[in-house]
Design a protein around this motif. Sequence first.
Motif, short mmCIF file in Angstrom:
data_model
loop_
_atom_site.label_atom_id
_atom_site.label_comp_id
_atom_site.label_asym_id
_atom_site.label_seq_id
_atom_site.Cartn_x
_atom_site.Cartn_y
_atom_site.Cartn_z
N THR A 59 0.83 -1.20 0.00
CA THR A 59 0.00 0.00 0.00
C THR A 59 0.87 1.26 0.00
N THR A 60 1.98 1.22 0.74
CA THR A 60 2.87 2.38 0.78
C THR A 60 3.53 2.60 -0.58
N GLU A 61 3.94 1.52 -1.23
CA GLU A 61 4.52 1.65 -2.57
C GLU A 61 3.50 2.24 -3.54
N ASP A 62 2.27 1.73 -3.51
CA ASP A 62 1.22 2.24 -4.40
C ASP A 62 0.91 3.70 -4.10
N ALA A 65 3.63 5.85 -5.51
CA ALA A 65 3.57 5.84 -6.98
C ALA A 65 2.48 6.79 -7.47
N ARG A 66 1.35 6.81 -6.77
CA ARG A 66 0.26 7.73 -7.14
C ARG A 66 0.65 9.19 -6.90
N ARG A 67 1.47 9.43 -5.87
CA ARG A 67 1.90 10.80 -5.55
C ARG A 67 3.03 11.25 -6.47
N HIS A 68 3.55 10.33 -7.26
CA HIS A 68 4.69 10.61 -8.14
C HIS A 68 5.89 11.10 -7.34
N PHE A 77 14.17 2.99 1.94
CA PHE A 77 13.42 2.52 3.10
C PHE A 77 12.63 1.26 2.78
N MET A 78 11.97 1.24 1.64
CA MET A 78 11.13 0.10 1.30
C MET A 78 11.96 -1.17 1.11
N SER A 79 13.11 -1.06 0.49
CA SER A 79 13.93 -2.26 0.30
C SER A 79 14.48 -2.75 1.63
N ARG A 80 14.84 -1.82 2.53
CA ARG A 80 15.32 -2.23 3.85
C ARG A 80 14.20 -2.89 4.65
N LEU A 81 12.98 -2.37 4.53
CA LEU A 81 11.85 -2.94 5.24
C LEU A 81 11.53 -4.35 4.72
N LYS A 82 11.58 -4.53 3.41
CA LYS A 82 11.34 -5.85 2.82
C LYS A 82 12.40 -6.85 3.29
N LYS A 83 13.67 -6.42 3.30
CA LYS A 83 14.75 -7.30 3.73
C LYS A 83 14.56 -7.68 5.20
N PHE A 84 14.20 -6.73 6.04
CA PHE A 84 13.95 -7.02 7.44
C PHE A 84 12.82 -8.03 7.59
N HIS A 85 11.77 -7.84 6.83
CA HIS A 85 10.62 -8.75 6.88
C HIS A 85 11.02 -10.17 6.47
#
Length: 103
Positions: A59-62, A65-68, A77-85
């Motif tokens: 949802t955060t990525e989407d 993306a909508r906010r450009h 941040f998103m890649s670090r969060l995915k790696k942590f998960h």
Amino acid sequence: MLVCSCNYITDHDIRAVITELLDQDCWQLIVPSKVYHAMSKRGRCCGCFPAVVDLIIQTTEDYHARRHSTDSEIVDFMSRLKKFHEDQRRADIERRLKSHRAA
């Protein structure tokens, strides 16, 4: 889709709360407990938290993306969060396997 059967929360409910939180501050750190607190619920068995983390990431990525949002705004941040998960999932699996050893 039903995400939390303890509280009967769907993915639509969770996405709506995440979007609402992002509207308040689009760069805040959102965790499952913050989502549940915003819904006036609490995690009971917490088995749904990995699915909630996946929904938060998606949802955060989407949303961005909508906010450009530019790449310079979205640090890594998103890649670090995915790696942590993923690391936490791996640790869960390893923990379960160790507990079933015979000796």
